[in-house]
Design a protein around this motif. Structure first.
Motif, PDB file in Angstrom:
ATOM      1  N   THR A 127       0.839  -1.203   0.000  1.00  0.00           N
ATOM      2  CA  THR A 127       0.000   0.000   0.000  1.00  0.00           C
ATOM      3  C   THR A 127       0.872   1.250   0.000  1.00  0.00           C
ATOM      4  O   THR A 127       1.690   1.459   0.908  1.00  0.00           O
ATOM      5  N   LEU A 128       0.711   2.068  -1.032  1.00  0.00           N
ATOM      6  CA  LEU A 128       1.498   3.289  -1.163  1.00  0.00           C
ATOM      7  C   LEU A 128       0.966   4.360  -0.213  1.00  0.00           C
ATOM      8  O   LEU A 128      -0.216   4.708  -0.239  1.00  0.00           O
ATOM      9  N   ILE A 129       1.840   4.914   0.618  1.00  0.00           N
ATOM     10  CA  ILE A 129       1.467   5.986   1.545  1.00  0.00           C
ATOM     11  C   ILE A 129       1.826   7.347   0.970  1.00  0.00           C
ATOM     12  O   ILE A 129       1.034   8.288   1.019  1.00  0.00           O
ATOM     13  N   SER A 130       3.031   7.448   0.402  1.00  0.00           N
ATOM     14  CA  SER A 130       3.418   8.708  -0.255  1.00  0.00           C
ATOM     15  C   SER A 130       4.329   8.390  -1.435  1.00  0.00           C
ATOM     16  O   SER A 130       5.163   7.487  -1.365  1.00  0.00           O
ATOM     17  N   LYS A 131       4.155   9.121  -2.530  1.00  0.00           N
ATOM     18  CA  LYS A 131       4.909   8.880  -3.753  1.00  0.00           C
ATOM     19  C   LYS A 131       6.362   9.353  -3.618  1.00  0.00           C
ATOM     20  O   LYS A 131       6.680  10.201  -2.788  1.00  0.00           O
ATOM     21  N   ALA A 132       7.198   8.797  -4.494  1.00  0.00           N
ATOM     22  CA  ALA A 132       8.587   9.244  -4.561  1.00  0.00           C
ATOM     23  C   ALA A 132       8.625  10.684  -5.042  1.00  0.00           C
ATOM     24  O   ALA A 132       7.818  11.105  -5.876  1.00  0.00           O
ATOM     25  N   THR A 133       9.564  11.451  -4.510  1.00  0.00           N
ATOM     26  CA  THR A 133       9.682  12.849  -4.903  1.00  0.00           C
ATOM     27  C   THR A 133      11.142  13.274  -4.808  1.00  0.00           C
ATOM     28  O   THR A 133      12.026  12.444  -4.578  1.00  0.00           O
ATOM     29  N   ARG A 134      11.382  14.578  -4.964  1.00  0.00           N
ATOM     30  CA  ARG A 134      12.731  15.122  -4.827  1.00  0.00           C
ATOM     31  C   ARG A 134      12.693  16.335  -3.905  1.00  0.00           C
ATOM     32  O   ARG A 134      11.700  17.058  -3.857  1.00  0.00           O
ATOM     33  N   LYS A 135      13.795  16.542  -3.208  1.00  0.00           N
ATOM     34  CA  LYS A 135      13.892  17.689  -2.310  1.00  0.00           C
ATOM     35  C   LYS A 135      15.223  18.385  -2.551  1.00  0.00           C
ATOM     36  O   LYS A 135      16.268  17.737  -2.645  1.00  0.00           O
ATOM     37  N   LYS A 136      15.183  19.708  -2.642  1.00  0.00           N
ATOM     38  CA  LYS A 136      16.399  20.464  -2.905  1.00  0.00           C
ATOM     39  C   LYS A 136      17.207  20.635  -1.629  1.00  0.00           C
ATOM     40  O   LYS A 136      16.691  21.025  -0.586  1.00  0.00           O
ATOM     41  N   ASN A 137      18.502  20.320  -1.747  1.00  0.00           N
ATOM     42  CA  ASN A 137      19.426  20.522  -0.644  1.00  0.00           C
ATOM     43  C   ASN A 137      19.883  21.977  -0.660  1.00  0.00           C
ATOM     44  O   ASN A 137      20.519  22.428  -1.611  1.00  0.00           O
ATOM     45  N   ARG A 138      19.553  22.723   0.393  1.00  0.00           N
ATOM     46  CA  ARG A 138      19.851  24.161   0.406  1.00  0.00           C
ATOM     47  C   ARG A 138      21.345  24.451   0.407  1.00  0.00           C
ATOM     48  O   ARG A 138      21.792  25.485  -0.106  1.00  0.00           O
ATOM     49  N   GLU A 139      22.126  23.549   0.972  1.00  0.00           N
ATOM     50  CA  GLU A 139      23.572  23.778   1.043  1.00  0.00           C
ATOM     51  C   GLU A 139      24.257  23.541  -0.291  1.00  0.00           C
ATOM     52  O   GLU A 139      25.110  24.322  -0.713  1.00  0.00           O
TER      53      GLU A 139
END
Length: 663
Positions: A66-78
């Motif tokens: 059961t999928l709870i949240s899809k794959a995504t991307r997050k920007k690394n601020r550093e």
């Protein structure tokens, strides 16, 4: 029995059923930073198949369905880069522990009566061995990857392409095996189960085909090679870490120096790794700051443009080493060539070994050793290829950089204590390194059965001196260094089908002079041309043109019957080369098998570590050097192998602490 095994009871029933059969296929799915290194990875799925059954056994898969949240991307601020965030699933079903599973599977994997079949057997068998304290599953083995390669070396022989070709089924559109841990439980279960099932079906299909094509002897040889590769995969190659770090520092300084030389020669600063900017510098007009070099080698995209009737631009031409070498008298090209060589060494043989944290590349050194993967199926000729790292591409030992890289590989540093006359004695290790002398030319002489090379080898004269004797008409003892050097070029022009332009480059002559030299050899050594013409004629007698090597392995050359001149002529040059290189590979594999058996008998003091081209690298305890050297020479040229060729075979054994000291 269920197709997914989650309980001890179902596992026991599965093992009981499989134990009633004579063979099984199995496949593992692995995770971790070193998932591709079988001695270091972690198994989270094992699937098996046999007559009438296929099962998948999870042992630590992290996801439910059961999928709870899809794959995504997050920007690394550093860093400003995007980091992947995997999908989140619900909890997976309860699974058995690896210890429970491998204990239950032991009668199958270590039963002599069962053939264990895999697709890429070295990987799966070594991956499993770590769960048995390094003990390898007991032979008999089968490998559908090797079988598929023997049946057609020119095609893609991965499991998925073979299944599509044989059964028309594309079952892995998501590339699940690359990272099983990011996929839902049932998706991986189906994928793992089909891997084992199709491996089983392919094996049953391929064995009769190997027999029908007269390849059973070749398959038997390769399965014996496989057994030795398993031991080598566990032995590894010790590396001098201090020397590696020193080489890192030295090459980093060299790269910076060479970059400055490139900029100075070009008269401007540019992105040295940008093919577009390099094209501007190399092919641009001198009036615009370029070198005004006329480009000659189209890229793949450039060739496509030309076929479609579009005029290529300077950006459609290659700036690779082959192109740069054509203009190595140009200061920019010369400096770029040096940069490419040194930067490749730094990236491939230093950062490739040590790892690169900034690039997310892990080190491939474990407890001071590298564990290369040797692929017996890795080339169309039958020679080995290697990966992680590719030792077949280590630079020649004659160059300073080549010697530096080879110097990284050393004898084992650990000490062993033995009793001598009831007294404990601490002993170290050395390397025994042996390679065949001019093996490809000896194979060539064997097939010719007469002529300068054949007579020369029987007289104890090397091939290049024999060539000079025949071509220049001078006695062996009066052959000059220059004549021998030119004759060496001729010999390899024969083996590799080099044409006048390539010979001219090697000899430092004009194309006309090189062609005259080739014509002279053809007149003085007519046996070579006659044999080549005969060989091509024999190959063309078959529906799919092919030759067979010493052990009967096929090298298929369908282009021999092409109506396009350049395609057919290229295949004609490959025909002789395929026979010679392939047969030399056969001999090398026979030697590996023989050495593997000797090492197994004397494992406490003798271990085969590497094979690179015609070389074997062996670890030998320092008190057993004389005996180990004799065994290595026996493996390579002793009774049972010397008689295979009708010219003498030679092999020199060197005793050293570093690989670089062998040359």
């Amino acid at each position: 029995m269920p197709s997914i095994i989650l309980t001890k009871e179902d596992l026991a029933d599965t093992v009981a059923y499989f134990r009633q059969q004579d063979a099984l296929s199995f496949d593992v799915e692995t995770v971790g930073a070193h998932r591709g290194v079988p001695s270091q990875n972690q198994i989270t799925w094992l699937s098996m198949a046999t007559h009438g059954a296929a099962v998948a056994i999870p042992m630590g898969h992290p996801n439910g369905d059961t999928l709870i949240s899809k794959a995504t991307r997050k920007k690394n601020r550093e860093t400003g880069t995007f980091e992947a965030i995997p999908a989140v699933y619900d909890e997976p079903p309860a699974q058995l522990r690896p210890g429970q599973i491998f204990e239950a599977l032991q009668p199958l994997l270590f039963g002599e009566q069962y053939r264990k079949i895999c697709h890429n057997a070295v990987f799966d068998l070594v991956s499993v061995a770590k769960y048995y304290d390094g003990a390898l599953p007991t032979p008999k083995y089968g490998c559908t990857l090797v079988a598929s390669w023997l049946l057609d070396e020119n095609r893609l022989n991965g499991l998925k392409p073979r299944v599509i070709s044989e059964y028309g089924h594309k079952y892995d559109t998501e590339n699940v095996g690359r990272r099983v841990e990011i996929h839902p439980f049932s998706t991986v279960a189906r994928y793992a189960l089909l891997d084992a099932k199709y491996t089983w079906l392919l094996w049953k299909r391929m064995v009769p085909l190997l027999q029908a094509e007269g390849l059973s002897r070749a398959m038997s040889l390769e399965l014996q090679v496989l057994e030795v590769l398993l031991e080598m995969a566990l032995t590894g190659a010790p590396v001098d870490l201090d020397a590696l770090h020193a080489l890192d520092a030295d090459l980093t300084v060299q790269v910076a120096r060479i970059i400055e030389e490139v900029y100075k020669a070009a008269g401007q600063v540019f992105n040295i790794n940008s093919t577009r900017q390099k094209a501007d510098i190399l092919f641009g007009k001198k009036s615009a700051g370029g070198q005004g070099i006329k480009p000659s080698k189209l890229t793949q995209g450039g060739r496509k443009k030309k076929r479609e009737g579009t005029k290529p631009t300077i950006y459609d031409y290659s700036t690779d080493a082959e192109e740069l070498k054509k203009h190595d008298d140009n200061a920019v090209c010369s400096a770029l060539l040096e940069y490419q060589e040194v930067n490749k060494l730094l990236g491939t043989y230093v950062h490739g070994y040590l790892g690169d944290e900034s690039g997310g590349r892990p080190s491939i050194i474990f407890d001071g050793r590298i564990y290369p993967t040797f692929k017996q199926y890795g080339t169309v000729s039958g020679r080995f290829s290697a990966s992680e790292p590719n030792l077949q591409n280590v630079p020649a030992p004659g160059s300073p950089l080549g010697a530096a890289v080879r110097g990284l590989f050393v004898a084992p540093q650990e000490k062993v204590t033995i009793l001598q006359e009831n007294t404990p004695v601490e002993l170290g290790w050395v390397l025994l390194i042996a390679d065949y002398g001019q093996i490809e030319l000896r194979v060539m002489a064997h097939f010719l059965g007469c002529g300068a090379w054949y007579d020369g080898f029987h007289a104890g004269v090397d091939a290049h001196t024999a060539t000079a004797n025949a071509v220049f008409g001078v006695p062996f003892e009066e052959v000059t260094k220059d004549q021998r050097s030119r004759s060496k070029t001729l010999a390899f022009a024969t083996l590799f089908g080099a044409q006048a332009a390539t010979v001219a480059k090697s000899m430092g002559s004009t194309v006309q002079e090189a062609q005259a030299f080739l014509d002279l050899q053809e007149r003085k050594m007519p046996e070579v041309g006659k044999f080549q013409n005969w060989l091509i004629g024999e190959a063309l007698k078959h529906e799919v043109p092919h030759i067979r090597t010493l052990v009967g392995r096929k090298r298929r050359l369908p282009d021999l019957s092409s109506s396009t001149d350049w395609i057919r002529e290229k295949a004609e040059r490959q025909c002789l080369n395929s026979l010679i290189q392939g047969s030399a590979a056969d001999l090398n594999k026979m030697a590996i098998i023989r050495m593997g058996h000797l090492c197994k008998k004397n494992r406490e003091w003798l271990r085969l570590s590497l094979t690179v081209h015609d070389e074997l690298v062996v670890h030998c305890r320092e008190d057993k050097v004389e005996e180990g050297s004799a065994l290595l020479q026996q493996a390579m040229i002793g009774p049972g192998i010397q008689e295979i060729l009708n010219v003498p075979i030679t092999a020199d054994v060197k005793v050293c602490d570093r690989w670089s000291e062998a040359k």
